[in-house]
Design a protein around this motif. Structure first.
Motif, PDB file in Angstrom:
ATOM      1  N   PHE A  54       0.864  -1.169   0.000  1.00 17.81           N
ATOM      2  CA  PHE A  54       0.000   0.000   0.000  1.00 17.81           C
ATOM      3  C   PHE A  54       0.900   1.218   0.000  1.00 17.81           C
ATOM      4  O   PHE A  54       1.921   1.207   0.673  1.00 17.81           O
ATOM      5  CB  PHE A  54      -0.890   0.019   1.247  1.00 17.81           C
ATOM      6  CG  PHE A  54      -1.824   1.199   1.278  1.00 17.81           C
ATOM      7  CD1 PHE A  54      -3.021   1.169   0.593  1.00 17.81           C
ATOM      8  CD2 PHE A  54      -1.485   2.351   1.961  1.00 17.81           C
ATOM      9  CE1 PHE A  54      -3.874   2.254   0.603  1.00 17.81           C
ATOM     10  CE2 PHE A  54      -2.333   3.442   1.980  1.00 17.81           C
ATOM     11  CZ  PHE A  54      -3.531   3.387   1.303  1.00 17.81           C
ATOM     12  N   PRO A  55       0.603   2.249  -0.704  1.00 20.15           N
ATOM     13  CA  PRO A  55      -0.481   2.409  -1.679  1.00 20.15           C
ATOM     14  C   PRO A  55      -0.129   1.713  -2.979  1.00 20.15           C
ATOM     15  O   PRO A  55       0.903   1.061  -3.091  1.00 20.15           O
ATOM     16  CB  PRO A  55      -0.544   3.921  -1.854  1.00 20.15           C
ATOM     17  CG  PRO A  55       0.852   4.379  -1.659  1.00 20.15           C
ATOM     18  CD  PRO A  55       1.428   3.453  -0.611  1.00 20.15           C
ATOM     19  N   CYS A  82      -0.250   5.971  -5.854  1.00 21.04           N
ATOM     20  CA  CYS A  82      -1.630   6.364  -6.123  1.00 21.04           C
ATOM     21  C   CYS A  82      -2.593   5.660  -5.176  1.00 21.04           C
ATOM     22  O   CYS A  82      -2.223   4.688  -4.510  1.00 21.04           O
ATOM     23  CB  CYS A  82      -1.999   5.997  -7.562  1.00 21.04           C
ATOM     24  SG  CYS A  82      -1.854   4.220  -7.915  1.00 21.04           S
ATOM     25  N   GLY A  84      -4.328   6.090  -2.256  1.00 13.05           N
ATOM     26  CA  GLY A  84      -4.504   5.973  -0.814  1.00 13.05           C
ATOM     27  C   GLY A  84      -3.541   6.837  -0.040  1.00 13.05           C
ATOM     28  O   GLY A  84      -2.559   7.344  -0.579  1.00 13.05           O
ATOM     29  N   TYR A  87      -1.815  10.044  -1.313  1.00 10.74           N
ATOM     30  CA  TYR A  87      -1.758   9.952  -2.771  1.00 10.74           C
ATOM     31  C   TYR A  87      -3.165   9.839  -3.343  1.00 10.74           C
ATOM     32  O   TYR A  87      -3.721   8.748  -3.454  1.00 10.74           O
ATOM     33  CB  TYR A  87      -0.879   8.773  -3.180  1.00 10.74           C
ATOM     34  CG  TYR A  87       0.451   8.807  -2.473  1.00 10.74           C
ATOM     35  CD1 TYR A  87       1.401   9.768  -2.795  1.00 10.74           C
ATOM     36  CD2 TYR A  87       0.731   7.921  -1.448  1.00 10.74           C
ATOM     37  CE1 TYR A  87       2.603   9.830  -2.130  1.00 10.74           C
ATOM     38  CE2 TYR A  87       1.937   7.971  -0.772  1.00 10.74           C
ATOM     39  CZ  TYR A  87       2.873   8.926  -1.115  1.00 10.74           C
ATOM     40  OH  TYR A  87       4.063   8.995  -0.446  1.00 10.74           O
ATOM     41  N   CYS A  91      -5.707   5.139  -8.969  1.00  5.57           N
ATOM     42  CA  CYS A  91      -4.856   4.092  -9.555  1.00  5.57           C
ATOM     43  C   CYS A  91      -5.530   3.481 -10.772  1.00  5.57           C
ATOM     44  O   CYS A  91      -6.712   3.156 -10.735  1.00  5.57           O
ATOM     45  CB  CYS A  91      -4.611   2.975  -8.544  1.00  5.57           C
ATOM     46  SG  CYS A  91      -3.537   3.419  -7.182  1.00  5.57           S
ATOM     47  N   SER A 111     -10.554   1.698  -4.601  1.00  4.49           N
ATOM     48  CA  SER A 111     -10.056   2.189  -3.317  1.00  4.49           C
ATOM     49  C   SER A 111     -10.964   1.831  -2.145  1.00  4.49           C
ATOM     50  O   SER A 111     -10.549   1.896  -0.997  1.00  4.49           O
ATOM     51  CB  SER A 111      -9.850   3.711  -3.366  1.00  4.49           C
ATOM     52  OG  SER A 111      -8.837   4.002  -4.295  1.00  4.49           O
ATOM     53  N   HIS A 126      -2.843  -6.727  -3.302  1.00  3.29           N
ATOM     54  CA  HIS A 126      -3.499  -5.466  -2.945  1.00  3.29           C
ATOM     55  C   HIS A 126      -4.993  -5.677  -2.700  1.00  3.29           C
ATOM     56  O   HIS A 126      -5.691  -6.187  -3.577  1.00  3.29           O
ATOM     57  CB  HIS A 126      -3.334  -4.442  -4.074  1.00  3.29           C
ATOM     58  CG  HIS A 126      -1.911  -4.189  -4.445  1.00  3.29           C
ATOM     59  ND1 HIS A 126      -1.300  -4.824  -5.510  1.00  3.29           N
ATOM     60  CD2 HIS A 126      -0.980  -3.384  -3.883  1.00  3.29           C
ATOM     61  CE1 HIS A 126      -0.051  -4.409  -5.596  1.00  3.29           C
ATOM     62  NE2 HIS A 126       0.180  -3.533  -4.617  1.00  3.29           N
ATOM     63  N   GLU A 128      -7.188  -3.524  -2.845  1.00  2.00           N
ATOM     64  CA  GLU A 128      -7.912  -2.652  -3.775  1.00  2.00           C
ATOM     65  C   GLU A 128      -8.020  -3.216  -5.190  1.00  2.00           C
ATOM     66  O   GLU A 128      -8.734  -2.680  -6.024  1.00  2.00           O
ATOM     67  CB  GLU A 128      -7.231  -1.273  -3.833  1.00  2.00           C
ATOM     68  CG  GLU A 128      -7.203  -0.565  -2.513  1.00  2.00           C
ATOM     69  CD  GLU A 128      -6.030  -0.987  -1.614  1.00  2.00           C
ATOM     70  OE1 GLU A 128      -5.960  -0.516  -0.477  1.00  2.00           O
ATOM     71  OE2 GLU A 128      -5.184  -1.796  -2.035  1.00  2.00           O
TER      72      GLU A 128
END
Length: 190
Positions: A54-55, A82, A84, A87, A91, A111, A126, A128
């Motif tokens: 992360f991010p 990007c 989170g 930032y 993404c 996100s 990730h 996300e």
């Protein structure tokens, strides 16, 4: 500062020829997705010693000294954080990193994804990274312009296309420019 800027520019392109007129079919301009306009192979790659969980991050040719999130890997100005924390840049789907290569279903960066939500953790790295559009994720629509094409996804025209096109997982039946090849709803003119 001890770093080099790697200047990469997309190749010069001739103006796109016009599509032949088709009976009963109107065309209008749809902006090509950034991925279609600037191929990933020409874009470069972030070079982290240890990949961050992360991010997210991606290659952003518009990065410049002082832009938030740029120079994320401490090697390449175009490598950008990007999605989170501090930032706020959204993404792209390319922020997901699949160990065995791209999967056979579309995905995007969400996100709002977290443990337990359907489709989240798609890349296993990730939270996300989220699957969308195809079974068993049909209840998760692929966002237009933000989804990544699955492995093997390509437009298949019976005759060579003269109009720019790309694979848009967010296309739905009846959406402007979609079904460009007459076979795949996700094939889109731009």
């Amino acid at each position: 500062f001890g770093f080099q800027r790697h200047a990469l520019a997309p190749p010069a392109r001739a103006p796109a020829p016009r599509a032949p007129a088709m009976a009963g079919f109107r065309t209008a301009a749809v902006a090509c997705a950034a991925a279609a306009a600037f191929p990933a192979a020409l874009a470069g790659k972030c070079e982290f010693a240890n990949e961050p969980l992360f991010p997210g991050y991606f290659w952003d040719p518009s990065c410049a000294l002082g832009k938030v999130g740029c120079f994320a890997d401490n090697k390449n100005m175009e490598c950008r954080f990007c999605g989170g924390g501090n930032y706020t840049t959204p993404c792209p789907g390319s922020s997901c990193h699949f160990a065995g290569g791209d999967p056979f279903m579309p995905w995007y960066w969400d996100s709002d994804c977290k443990m337990g939500k359907l489709g989240c953790w798609a890349d296993g790295i990730h939270a996300e990274c989220r699957f969308c559009g195809n079974s068993p994720y049909t209840s998760i629509p692929c966002p237009e312009g933000r989804s990544s094409a699955p492995r093997g996804a390509e437009c298949t025209f019976d005759t060579e296309a003269t109009t720019k096109h790309y694979w848009e997982p967010g296309c739905t039946e009846g959406m402007h420019g979609c079904l460009a090849d007459g076979k795949h709803t996700q094939c889109r003119f731009c």
